[in-house]
Write an enzyme that holds these catalytic residues in place. Structure first.
Site, mmCIF file in Angstrom:
data_model
loop_
_atom_site.group_PDB
_atom_site.id
_atom_site.type_symbol
_atom_site.label_atom_id
_atom_site.label_comp_id
_atom_site.label_asym_id
_atom_site.label_seq_id
_atom_site.Cartn_x
_atom_site.Cartn_y
_atom_site.Cartn_z
ATOM 1 N NE ARG A 128 -67.930 -43.844 56.527
ATOM 2 C CZ ARG A 128 -68.737 -43.897 57.806
ATOM 3 N NH1 ARG A 128 -68.608 -45.376 58.282
ATOM 4 N NH2 ARG A 128 -68.711 -42.752 58.617
ATOM 5 C CB THR A 186 -63.811 -48.328 61.813
ATOM 6 O OG1 THR A 186 -64.726 -47.699 60.635
ATOM 7 C CG2 THR A 186 -63.262 -47.289 62.585
ATOM 8 C CB CYS A 201 -64.271 -43.644 70.342
ATOM 9 S SG CYS A 201 -64.187 -43.491 68.509
ATOM 10 C CB THR A 250 -67.741 -37.297 62.441
ATOM 11 O OG1 THR A 250 -67.732 -37.720 63.958
ATOM 12 C CG2 THR A 250 -67.130 -35.991 62.378
ATOM 13 N N GLY A 251 -70.851 -37.428 63.297
ATOM 14 C CA GLY A 251 -71.892 -36.489 64.138
ATOM 15 C C GLY A 251 -71.190 -36.162 65.443
ATOM 16 C CG HIS A 256 -61.678 -42.207 63.607
ATOM 17 N ND1 HIS A 256 -61.561 -43.629 63.716
ATOM 18 C CD2 HIS A 256 -62.551 -42.031 64.834
ATOM 19 C CE1 HIS A 256 -62.030 -44.247 64.773
ATOM 20 N NE2 HIS A 256 -62.674 -43.367 65.465
#
Length: 482
Positions: free
Chosen positions: A337, A322, A292, A350-351, A319
């Site tokens: 997390r 999730t 996304c 994040t990639g 973000h």
């Protein structure tokens, strides 16, 4: 007395606009459900929308024109459109109205104008519909189901035929699946009818039978048993990420192509509108819709790179939390997390930087990235800090993004916002991949260092990008007027 008369005139004027909108809605519905012609208004969906919603969209069009497009202008165009023999299409009636105004077309010449502008839609070749199977039924899977069903119209384009899960297919499970599809805490109620048919192990969604298939692995499924052939399998599970694992889907009878709704390894990672031309849909059969975040930032970076060139930059994504994070503090395989998602801002990796380089090769080695998960359930923000090769200004940069949002190959991907009160909840339900926040743009005195703010609905906007790519892969492209 004068004030009272003015008030009555205002009420009369508003009722007139309401009545015109009712007529427009009738035409919109007829064109869509009977002829597969989807009308939109400056890329906003108007099929199955309320009178007040459509009127508000017209009022908001003042950001894109010298004055708002009136409901009477669009009604005039829609009435003329009914007389044309149009192929399955997606037509931006807002853009049509704006062009008609700019060209100074008189009312009596509306039909001639429409015939000329939409000539390709009258000559456009229809495509055979494509069977689609959703492998997995989580957040993106359910939104895809909603969109696939609502876009089915008179049977053209993509047809949702089956959904694969690991559950046992019994009445209790089907009812739970139906309820999750019907009601969504973020995106609201599904504007449709969902019924359970336990004898067929299916959900009947707006009259369409969607079969549920229980399977532990792709290899054990024979889709042809359910009348499904040459299907596009959209994998929403995230369990398979590389070419070898995803190709397991192709061993299933009736499966022809695979689309992963996550970044993939060893397969083309595609952001529709940016690099979809690089794939050969006749040769390749496994694809990734990237992430996304990659879909949100790549269109903006494409515009900046082409116009000014990028020396290097950093991407910070803010973000929404999730499903892979913990609801309360607990063990997690990744750092941080494990802490309660709805209570903490959580730094994580994040990639996005390396993923963008796969989509835009000119940016290889030029971008770094990081992410912060924040306590909101949906709606995200990417902050792009870039050093440019050539100088620019706030006004010049914003104007360039605005032009890209109105014309060219990225109109479905970029929405330009000039709203200085914009917040994350405002972008929920946005169909574009990116919402560019123009008032937040920062440019240094030398014009070579910029900070850009790009919002995105990481669920709904991304789902629409997946849909666009799915149509492209399946070869069921429709005529579009933007």
């Amino acid at each position: 007395m004068v004030q009272e008369h003015a008030f009555e005139q205002e009420i009369k004027s508003y009722k007139s606009r309401q009545n015109a909108t009712v007529k427009l809605i009738e035409i919109i519905s007829n064109l869509w459900f009977n002829r597969s012609v989807e009308l939109i208004f400056f890329r906003n969906q108007i099929v199955d929308r309320r009178v007040s919603h459509i009127l508000n969209l017209h009022q908001a069009s003042k950001e894109l024109a010298d004055r708002p497009i009136s409901i009477f202008e669009t009604l005039q165009l829609a009435e003329a459109m009914q007389h044309l023999n149009l192929a399955p299409s997606r037509i931006d009636i807002g853009k049509l109205a704006l062009k008609m105004r700019m060209d100074n077309i008189e009312e009596e010449d509306t039909l001639y104008f429409i015939k000329k502008e939409l000539l390709p839609a009258q000559e456009h070749r229809s495509f055979e519909p494509k069977d689609v199977v959703l492998y997995g039924f989580g957040r993106i899977g359910r939104l895809l189901a909603r969109e696939l069903i609502s876009k089915v119209a008179s049977g053209h384009q993509l047809r949702l035929r089956a959904i694969v899960t690991r559950d046992n297919i019994d009445e209790k499970t089907l009812r739970k699946r139906a309820n999750l599809l019907q009601s969504d805490s973020i995106h609201g109620e599904f504007d449709g009818i969902v019924e359970v048919d336990i004898t067929k192990e299916s959900l009947i969604i707006n009259g369409t039978t969607v079969r549920f298939i229980s399977a532990k692995s792709p290899e054990e499924i024979d889709y042809t048993k359910y009348g499904i052939k040459d299907a596009l399998i959209i994998d929403n599970t995230g369990a398979f990420r590389d070419d070898k694992e995803l190709s397991r889907h192709l061993s299933s009878k009736g499966a022809k192509q695979v689309l992963l709704t996550a970044p993939g390894k060893g397969i083309p990672n595609i952001v529709y509108g940016v690099n979809n031309d690089m794939i050969n849909t006749k040769k390749d059969n496994v694809f990734s819709a990237a992430s996304c975040t990659t879909n949100a930032i790549s269109p903006i970076l494409e515009v900046i790179q082409q116009k000014w060139g990028i020396v290097h930059g950093h991407i910070e994504t803010i973000h929404s939390y999730t499903n892979d994070q913990n609801l309360v503090d607990n063990m997690h395989k990744k750092s941080r997390r494990g802490r309660a998602a709805a209570l903490n801002m959580v730094i994580t990796e994040t990639g996005a930087g390396s993923a963008v380089a796969k989509v835009l090769p000119k940016l290889v080695g030029k971008l770094t990235s990081n992410a912060i998960r924040v306590p909101v359930p949906n709606g995200s923000l990417a902050i792009l800090k870039l050093q440019l090769e050539k100088s620019t200004s706030v006004d010049t940069l914003n104007l360039s993004i605005k032009e890209s949002a109105l014309d060219g190959p990225l109109v479905e991907q970029i929405k330009f916002s000039n709203n200085d009160e914009l917040v994350s909840s405002d972008i929920i339900g946005t169909t574009t991949a990116s919402v560019f926040d123009a008032p937040a743009t920062i440019v240094s005195d030398d014009g070579k260092n910029v900070v850009l703010y790009v919002w995105y609905d990481n669920e709904y906007g991304y789902t629409h990008q997946v849909m666009r790519l799915a149509r492209h892969i399946a070869g069921v492209r429709r005529y579009t007027y933007y």
